[in-house]
Design a protein around this motif. Structure first.
Motif, PDB file in Angstrom:
ATOM      1  N   LEU A   1       0.835  -1.200   0.000  1.00 57.17           N
ATOM      2  CA  LEU A   1       0.000   0.000   0.000  1.00 57.17           C
ATOM      3  C   LEU A   1       0.870   1.252   0.000  1.00 57.17           C
ATOM      4  O   LEU A   1       0.572   2.232  -0.692  1.00 57.17           O
TER       5      LEU A   1
ATOM      6  N   ASN B   1       2.173   1.571  -3.477  1.00 58.21           N
ATOM      7  CA  ASN B   1       1.085   1.962  -4.367  1.00 58.21           C
ATOM      8  C   ASN B   1       0.726   3.428  -4.179  1.00 58.21           C
ATOM      9  O   ASN B   1       0.491   4.165  -5.142  1.00 58.21           O
ATOM     10  N   HIS B   2       0.702   3.853  -2.919  1.00 60.55           N
ATOM     11  CA  HIS B   2       0.332   5.227  -2.581  1.00 60.55           C
ATOM     12  C   HIS B   2       1.389   6.225  -3.035  1.00 60.55           C
ATOM     13  O   HIS B   2       1.062   7.301  -3.540  1.00 60.55           O
ATOM     14  N   SER B   3       2.672   5.863  -2.862  1.00 59.41           N
ATOM     15  CA  SER B   3       3.761   6.822  -3.096  1.00 59.41           C
ATOM     16  C   SER B   3       4.493   6.619  -4.412  1.00 59.41           C
ATOM     17  O   SER B   3       5.383   7.407  -4.744  1.00 59.41           O
ATOM     18  N   LYS B   4       4.159   5.546  -5.127  1.00 59.13           N
ATOM     19  CA  LYS B   4       4.730   5.296  -6.456  1.00 59.13           C
ATOM     20  C   LYS B   4       6.262   5.233  -6.438  1.00 59.13           C
ATOM     21  O   LYS B   4       6.950   5.948  -7.150  1.00 59.13           O
TER      22      LYS B   4
ATOM     23  N   PHE C   1       1.807  10.110   5.768  1.00 59.16           N
ATOM     24  CA  PHE C   1       1.387   8.926   5.033  1.00 59.16           C
ATOM     25  C   PHE C   1       0.172   8.255   5.683  1.00 59.16           C
ATOM     26  O   PHE C   1       0.063   7.038   5.736  1.00 59.16           O
TER      27      PHE C   1
ATOM     28  N   ASP D   1      -2.772   7.950   4.647  1.00 61.75           N
ATOM     29  CA  ASP D   1      -3.598   7.175   3.722  1.00 61.75           C
ATOM     30  C   ASP D   1      -2.925   5.885   3.279  1.00 61.75           C
ATOM     31  O   ASP D   1      -3.486   5.137   2.475  1.00 61.75           O
ATOM     32  N   ALA D   2      -1.732   5.626   3.780  1.00 60.83           N
ATOM     33  CA  ALA D   2      -0.977   4.441   3.368  1.00 60.83           C
ATOM     34  C   ALA D   2      -0.820   3.463   4.525  1.00 60.83           C
ATOM     35  O   ALA D   2       0.227   2.853   4.704  1.00 60.83           O
TER      36      ALA D   2
END
Length: 324
Positions: free
Chosen positions: A169, A172-175, A242, A244-245
């Motif tokens: 996650l 995915n969130h931070s690429k 972070f 949301d991660a």
């Protein structure tokens, strides 16, 4: 004859109608079995036994805590789905309860076949790095991963575990780039992390504290609602930007769907009372867990449904498969 049959049918129906109420009044009339989907001695088993002690005192019946590991937690879970809906067979459901069905075929519906009774604990994790990695914050880790693709490898203790999902996650969130290196649990991968062959580890709070204190690892951020007393200078994921991660690693006592509401309410009440006990809180803290805000069984079910959808999407987006 027809009249007699009708009276017999009505009598049977009336008996069935009062049966759940009667069983709720006398429950439990035998020791409930509390199934743990993971090996004995692990965190899930410790949490189950920590709760079983005060709950059995409240219910007036011994509780048989029984580890049933295997199948990515699905063996124990399936047994509860197949058990009578009488409140005498429980499972300590973890996040795998809503993740495993996205990874493999299971014989049950994780939502429709179960009734959550009590939300009892949340496990804490700490994002750590080997000291050779030139970062001191979660933001710097993300930036380093973007600038150095293929150089960050993290300890994955099992596909679909809360730690695996947390790492994916975050990616995915931070690429940014970070490679999963799967192990069968955390202990088999610790030597590689401590010796620098792995660069990143999201570890249970007590284990992280042990190695951060010795200087063998550096802590970046805590996966928890608030900072850990043992690591007061380490920010939470939310404080680090972070929020949301995060993957919440929850522990829920659940029974089979269809269990009489009065029995579910009795179990819920006993668990909530147990969580108010300072000794229970202390034992959970030593296991790296904290007591969450109380939620009703209906609220827990809503959480399950939301997590089932959220992590199902993450499994699909990250291409996560069952670990062989």
């Amino acid at each position: 004859m027809i009249g007699l049959n009708r009276r017999a049918v009505l009598g049977a129906a009336a008996a069935l109608a009062v049966a759940p109420r009667a069983s709720a009044q006398t429950w439990p009339d035998k020791p409930p079995h509390f199934l743990v989907p993971y090996p004995g001695g692990g965190i899930v088993d410790i949490v189950a036994r920590t709760l079983a002690d005060p709950i059995q005192a409240d219910l007036g019946q011994s509780i048989v805590v029984e580890p049933k590991p295997g199948g990515n937690s699905t063996i124990a879970t399936a047994l509860v789905a197949q058990a009578p809906a009488d409140g005498n067979t429980w499972v300590m459901a973890t996040i795998s309860h809503v993740v495993a069905p996205h990874l493999q075929k299971v014989s049950y519906d994780p939502i429709a076949d179960f009734q959550p009774a009590a939300f009892v604990a949340v496990a804490t994790s700490v994002a750590t790095v080997h000291p050779s990695v030139p970062v001191k914050t979660l933001k710097e880790l993300v930036e380093y991963g973007k600038a150095n693709p293929g150089k960050l490898h993290y300890l994955n203790p099992g596909n679909g575990s809360s730690i695996h999902l947390s790492a994916e996650l975050l990616k995915n969130h931070s690429k940014f780039d970070m490679v999963s290196v799967p192990y069968k649990g955390i202990p088999p991968g610790m030597a590689d992390l401590l010796e620098g062959r792995l660069q990143v580890g999201l570890l249970p709070g007590p284990l992280a504290h042990q190695h951060v204190e010795s200087g063998k690892l550096r802590a970046l951020a805590v996966l928890a609602e608030k900072r850990l007393p043992q690591l007061p200078d380490v920010p939470t994921f939310a404080e680090a930007g972070f929020g949301d991660a995060q993957v919440t690693s929850w522990y829920v006592i659940a029974v089979r769907a269809g269990t009489p509401p009065a029995i579910v309410a009795r179990l819920h009440g006993a668990a909530m009372k147990a969580l108010q006990n300072p000794q229970t809180q202390e034992r959970l803290a030593k296991a790296g867990c904290y007591v969450p805000a109380a939620r009703s069984p209906a609220d827990i079910l809503a959480m399950w449904k939301a997590d089932y959808a959220r992590y199902g999407k993450l499994v699909k987006d990250a291409g996560i498969a069952t670990q062989s």
